[in-house]
Scaffold this active site. Sequence first.
Site, PDB file in Angstrom:
ATOM      1  N   SER A 127       0.336   8.152   7.719  1.00 32.60           N
ATOM      2  CA  SER A 127       0.690   7.885   6.281  1.00 32.60           C
ATOM      3  C   SER A 127      -0.600   8.841   5.628  1.00 32.60           C
ATOM      4  CB  SER A 127       0.428   6.700   5.741  1.00 32.60           C
ATOM      5  OG  SER A 127       0.470   6.519   4.507  1.00 32.60           O
ATOM      6  N   TYR A 140      -4.160  -1.573   5.586  1.00 31.80           N
ATOM      7  CA  TYR A 140      -3.124  -0.575   6.190  1.00 31.80           C
ATOM      8  C   TYR A 140      -3.435   0.633   6.625  1.00 31.80           C
ATOM      9  CZ  TYR A 140       0.969   2.472   5.872  1.00 31.80           C
ATOM     10  OH  TYR A 140       1.925   3.255   6.260  1.00 31.80           O
TER      11      TYR A 140
END
Length: 253
Positions: A127, A140
Site C-alpha cells: 500500500s 495496517y
Amino acid sequence: MKTVFITGCSSGFGLVTAELFLDRGWQVIASMRSLEGSSLEKHERLRALPLDVTDIASIRRAIEVAGPIDVLVNNAGVGLFGALEAASMASVRQIFEINILGTIAMTQAVLPQMRARRSGVIVNVSSMVTEHPLPLLSTYTASKAAVNAFTESLAIELQEVGVRAHLVLPGRAPSTRFGESARSLLQGPAPEAYASLLQKVVGGMTDQADGLTFPSDVADAIWRAATDPGSPMRLPAGADAVAVAARSSGARA
C-alpha cells in the site's frame, strides 16, 4: 500455458486481477477464505480454491492441488481502521498474521518449485500508505511496511535462483471492500479526543466514493510485474499512488 495463483480473490483487487489474467490466456488459481458468494464466473482455465493464509495446512493443500505455479500474487489482506488506543491486541495480531505472516508463508510454500525450475515471479500487494502515512491506520501501515521490507530483501535473495520478487503499491481505493473490512475490525469506542479526526477521515473516504485507485489499476500493475522482466521492483498503482511515489523519489533525491 502459464499459471498464476492469486490470494484474496473474493472481491476487489484479487477478483479483477484474476479476470485480467483469464482474459489474457493464463490458467488462474483464484483462492479465498470461502468460495460462498464468489462472483468469479466459471471458466475452463479457472480453478477456485478455499484458502486461509494463516493456516499452514490450508496452504499446503492449496499448493498441492494447484500444481506448477509460474506467478504467485500475495493479495490477501485486511485493514484495521481507527485510533490505536481502541484496538485490541487480538485484532492487531490478526492484521500481522494475514498481511505479513500469510505473505511469508505463501511465498515459502511456492519457492521450492520455482527454485527447481529457476523461474517464477512473486508479486506482493502492499500500500502507498507506507510512503504517505495516514492517521488511524497505524497498525495496517506497520504490517504493510513489513511486506515492503520483506519483498525488498527477498528480491535480492532470489536473484541467485532465477526468481523475481515485486511490490505493487495501490493508492486509496474506496471502491473496494477494504474500508468495510477495516472498520469491522475496530473494536471498542475510541477516546473522545480522536472523535473529530475519526469523523474527518471517514468523511474524506465518503467524499471520494469513486476512488483514486481502481482495481483495474492494480491488476495492470500486477500483470506488468508478472510478465515484464524489466519492470521495476516497486510498482505504484493508481494516479494518486504514482503521484506519491514521484514526491517520495524527489524527496530522496
